[in-house]
Design a protein around this motif. Structure first.
Motif, PDB file in Angstrom:
ATOM      1  N   LEU A 213       0.849  -1.195   0.000  1.00 32.49           N
ATOM      2  CA  LEU A 213       0.000   0.000   0.000  1.00 32.49           C
ATOM      3  C   LEU A 213       0.880   1.238   0.000  1.00 32.49           C
ATOM      4  O   LEU A 213       1.692   1.429   0.906  1.00 32.49           O
ATOM      5  CB  LEU A 213      -0.909   0.000   1.231  1.00 32.49           C
ATOM      6  N   LEU A 214       0.723   2.071  -1.011  1.00 31.34           N
ATOM      7  CA  LEU A 214       1.430   3.350  -1.097  1.00 31.34           C
ATOM      8  C   LEU A 214       0.410   4.473  -1.004  1.00 31.34           C
ATOM      9  O   LEU A 214      -0.530   4.530  -1.794  1.00 31.34           O
ATOM     10  CB  LEU A 214       2.202   3.444  -2.422  1.00 31.34           C
ATOM     11  N   ILE A 215       0.606   5.355  -0.026  1.00 35.94           N
ATOM     12  CA  ILE A 215      -0.245   6.534   0.102  1.00 35.94           C
ATOM     13  C   ILE A 215       0.619   7.766  -0.147  1.00 35.94           C
ATOM     14  O   ILE A 215       1.433   8.146   0.695  1.00 35.94           O
ATOM     15  CB  ILE A 215      -0.930   6.615   1.479  1.00 35.94           C
ATOM     16  N   ASN A 216       0.455   8.350  -1.315  1.00 35.73           N
ATOM     17  CA  ASN A 216       1.173   9.575  -1.669  1.00 35.73           C
ATOM     18  C   ASN A 216       0.402  10.758  -1.089  1.00 35.73           C
ATOM     19  O   ASN A 216      -0.482  11.329  -1.735  1.00 35.73           O
ATOM     20  CB  ASN A 216       1.295   9.692  -3.186  1.00 35.73           C
ATOM     21  N   ASN A 217       0.740  11.094   0.144  1.00 32.61           N
ATOM     22  CA  ASN A 217       0.033  12.139   0.864  1.00 32.61           C
ATOM     23  C   ASN A 217       0.780  13.469   0.873  1.00 32.61           C
ATOM     24  O   ASN A 217       0.165  14.525   1.033  1.00 32.61           O
ATOM     25  CB  ASN A 217      -0.197  11.670   2.312  1.00 32.61           C
ATOM     26  N   ALA A 218       2.088  13.454   0.706  1.00 29.72           N
ATOM     27  CA  ALA A 218       2.878  14.684   0.810  1.00 29.72           C
ATOM     28  C   ALA A 218       2.365  15.739  -0.152  1.00 29.72           C
ATOM     29  O   ALA A 218       2.114  15.461  -1.321  1.00 29.72           O
ATOM     30  CB  ALA A 218       4.346  14.379   0.527  1.00 29.72           C
ATOM     31  N   GLY A 219       2.209  16.946   0.345  1.00 27.59           N
ATOM     32  CA  GLY A 219       1.728  18.022  -0.516  1.00 27.59           C
ATOM     33  C   GLY A 219       1.717  19.343   0.221  1.00 27.59           C
ATOM     34  O   GLY A 219       1.777  19.393   1.451  1.00 27.59           O
ATOM     35  N   SER A 220       1.658  20.405  -0.540  1.00 26.50           N
ATOM     36  CA  SER A 220       1.561  21.737   0.053  1.00 26.50           C
ATOM     37  C   SER A 220       0.687  22.622  -0.811  1.00 26.50           C
ATOM     38  O   SER A 220       0.442  22.323  -1.991  1.00 26.50           O
ATOM     39  CB  SER A 220       2.944  22.375   0.214  1.00 26.50           C
ATOM     40  N   LEU A 221       0.213  23.699  -0.214  1.00 25.66           N
ATOM     41  CA  LEU A 221      -0.625  24.651  -0.929  1.00 25.66           C
ATOM     42  C   LEU A 221       0.176  25.397  -1.985  1.00 25.66           C
ATOM     43  O   LEU A 221      -0.353  25.753  -3.041  1.00 25.66           O
ATOM     44  CB  LEU A 221      -1.232  25.637   0.070  1.00 25.66           C
ATOM     45  N   GLY A 222       1.452  25.615  -1.714  1.00 26.56           N
ATOM     46  CA  GLY A 222       2.277  26.360  -2.648  1.00 26.56           C
ATOM     47  C   GLY A 222       1.971  27.851  -2.587  1.00 26.56           C
ATOM     48  O   GLY A 222       1.198  28.321  -1.746  1.00 26.56           O
ATOM     49  N   PRO A 223       2.543  28.619  -3.493  1.00 24.61           N
ATOM     50  CA  PRO A 223       2.294  30.056  -3.487  1.00 24.61           C
ATOM     51  C   PRO A 223       0.843  30.378  -3.824  1.00 24.61           C
ATOM     52  O   PRO A 223       0.266  29.784  -4.730  1.00 24.61           O
ATOM     53  CB  PRO A 223       3.250  30.597  -4.556  1.00 24.61           C
ATOM     54  N   VAL A 224       0.266  31.286  -3.054  1.00 23.29           N
ATOM     55  CA  VAL A 224      -1.112  31.732  -3.279  1.00 23.29           C
ATOM     56  C   VAL A 224      -1.069  33.108  -3.929  1.00 23.29           C
ATOM     57  O   VAL A 224      -0.409  34.020  -3.431  1.00 23.29           O
ATOM     58  CB  VAL A 224      -1.903  31.784  -1.957  1.00 23.29           C
TER      59      VAL A 224
ATOM     60  N   GLY B 252      -6.772  32.326  -7.065  1.00 21.02           N
ATOM     61  CA  GLY B 252      -5.666  32.438  -6.127  1.00 21.02           C
ATOM     62  C   GLY B 252      -4.919  31.142  -5.909  1.00 21.02           C
ATOM     63  O   GLY B 252      -3.829  31.132  -5.359  1.00 21.02           O
ATOM     64  N   TRP B 253      -5.530  30.054  -6.356  1.00 21.18           N
ATOM     65  CA  TRP B 253      -4.919  28.732  -6.175  1.00 21.18           C
ATOM     66  C   TRP B 253      -4.477  28.128  -7.503  1.00 21.18           C
ATOM     67  O   TRP B 253      -4.585  26.926  -7.708  1.00 21.18           O
ATOM     68  CB  TRP B 253      -5.909  27.780  -5.509  1.00 21.18           C
ATOM     69  N   GLY B 254      -3.973  28.965  -8.400  1.00 19.13           N
ATOM     70  CA  GLY B 254      -3.578  28.455  -9.705  1.00 19.13           C
ATOM     71  C   GLY B 254      -2.571  27.324  -9.607  1.00 19.13           C
ATOM     72  O   GLY B 254      -2.671  26.317 -10.322  1.00 19.13           O
ATOM     73  N   VAL B 255      -1.600  27.463  -8.714  1.00 16.53           N
ATOM     74  CA  VAL B 255      -0.560  26.437  -8.562  1.00 16.53           C
ATOM     75  C   VAL B 255      -1.144  25.179  -7.930  1.00 16.53           C
ATOM     76  O   VAL B 255      -0.969  24.060  -8.439  1.00 16.53           O
ATOM     77  CB  VAL B 255       0.617  26.972  -7.729  1.00 16.53           C
ATOM     78  N   TYR B 256      -1.833  25.335  -6.818  1.00 16.54           N
ATOM     79  CA  TYR B 256      -2.384  24.177  -6.110  1.00 16.54           C
ATOM     80  C   TYR B 256      -3.387  23.421  -6.981  1.00 16.54           C
ATOM     81  O   TYR B 256      -3.326  22.182  -7.098  1.00 16.54           O
ATOM     82  CB  TYR B 256      -3.042  24.635  -4.808  1.00 16.54           C
ATOM     83  N   CYS B 257      -4.312  24.152  -7.611  1.00 16.58           N
ATOM     84  CA  CYS B 257      -5.299  23.495  -8.477  1.00 16.58           C
ATOM     85  C   CYS B 257      -4.614  22.745  -9.615  1.00 16.58           C
ATOM     86  O   CYS B 257      -5.004  21.620  -9.953  1.00 16.58           O
ATOM     87  CB  CYS B 257      -6.269  24.524  -9.046  1.00 16.58           C
TER      88      CYS B 257
END
Length: 250
Positions: A85-96, A153-158
């Motif tokens: 089982l691999l859960i790729n959870n790592a993430g960030s909002l990044g620049p807003v 405002g979430w262009g990067v995250y989206c």
């Protein structure tokens, strides 16, 4: 290890990742975590339950660290487990910020590395390492509703979450021997939510809605969401859809 489960969780030092790792520590034979820092509580729970816990201290926003994590984990992966089982959870909002303020190429690149590249390379490494095994291979890519609905405002995250969704769909076509899903976890009471609320309305016009979610207690705890995800992982509904949302099962 024979007949047991090997679980791999990224971004496991806090928030949803830590909650997932802590709960898995009591139910799997080997737990592999990847994050810059180790979570002491996960180690304590693993020790108490007899789970072998291996931690890789990597910064998954750095390509060299992603490659080192993939090489380190899968070069010595036990080949006798019945489930991986691999859960790729790592993430960030990044620049807003909106189109006229997104200028930091390094910050944008780091966010894509963390949110997309790390998931792609770790998934590739797992599928290669297990493709000749008679084992149940499952991959959960933690996505977001932001990848499926645009938010100013979430262009990067989206963009990163949309990319993760599409990568999951492609990988399902390429690796039918495994089960993969891109899963939105809903709104969770984590540091990311605090970061969202620290934005200003010029960069993020939807700020008021997220303040209301916090003030009205609408944010779910990481522990509750982790429990729902792990129940889903073990259910007959797992990966029945390419893109899914855990709120459909909670």
């Amino acid at each position: 290890m024979s007949g047991g489960t090997i679980a791999i969780v990224t971004g496991a030092s806090r928030g949803l990742g830590a909650a997932l790792a802590r709960q898995l520590a009591g139910s799997v034979q080997q737990l592999i975590t990847v994050s810059r820092n180790i979570d002491p509580q996960t180690q304590q729970l693993a020790d108490a339950s007899g789970c072998q816990h291996v931690h890789y201290g990597h910064d998954l926003s750095d390509v060299q660290h992603i490659e080192a994590a993939a090489l380190g984990i899968f070069a010595q992966l036990d080949q006798t487990a019945s489930r991986y089982l691999l859960i790729n959870n790592a993430g960030s909002l990044g620049p807003v910020g909106q189109f006229d303020t997104l200028k930091d190429a390094h910050a944008i690149s780091d966010t894509f590395n963390l949110n997309v590249t790390s998931a792609m390379l770790l998934t590739t490494a797992l599928l290669r390492a297990t493709r000749k095994l008679d084992a149940d291979v499952r991959v959960v890519n933690i996505s977001s509703g932001a990848g499926r609905s645009p938010t100013a405002g979430w262009g990067v995250y989206c963009a990163t979450k949309a990319a993760l969704d599409m990568y999951t769909r492609v990988a399902r076509l390429e690796a039918p021997q495994a089960k993969l899903v891109s899963l939105a976890p809903g709104v969770i009471d984590t540091n990311m939510q605090a970061t969202i609320r620290s934005a200003n309305t010029d960069d993020f016009p939807d700020l008021a809605r997220f303040n209301t979610l916090n003030e009205t207690g609408a944010l779910r705890s990481p522990e509750a969401v982790a429990a729902s995800i792990l129940q889903y992982v073990n259910s007959k509904d797992f990966a029945s859809k390419e893109l899914d949302d855990i709120r459909q099962y909670s």
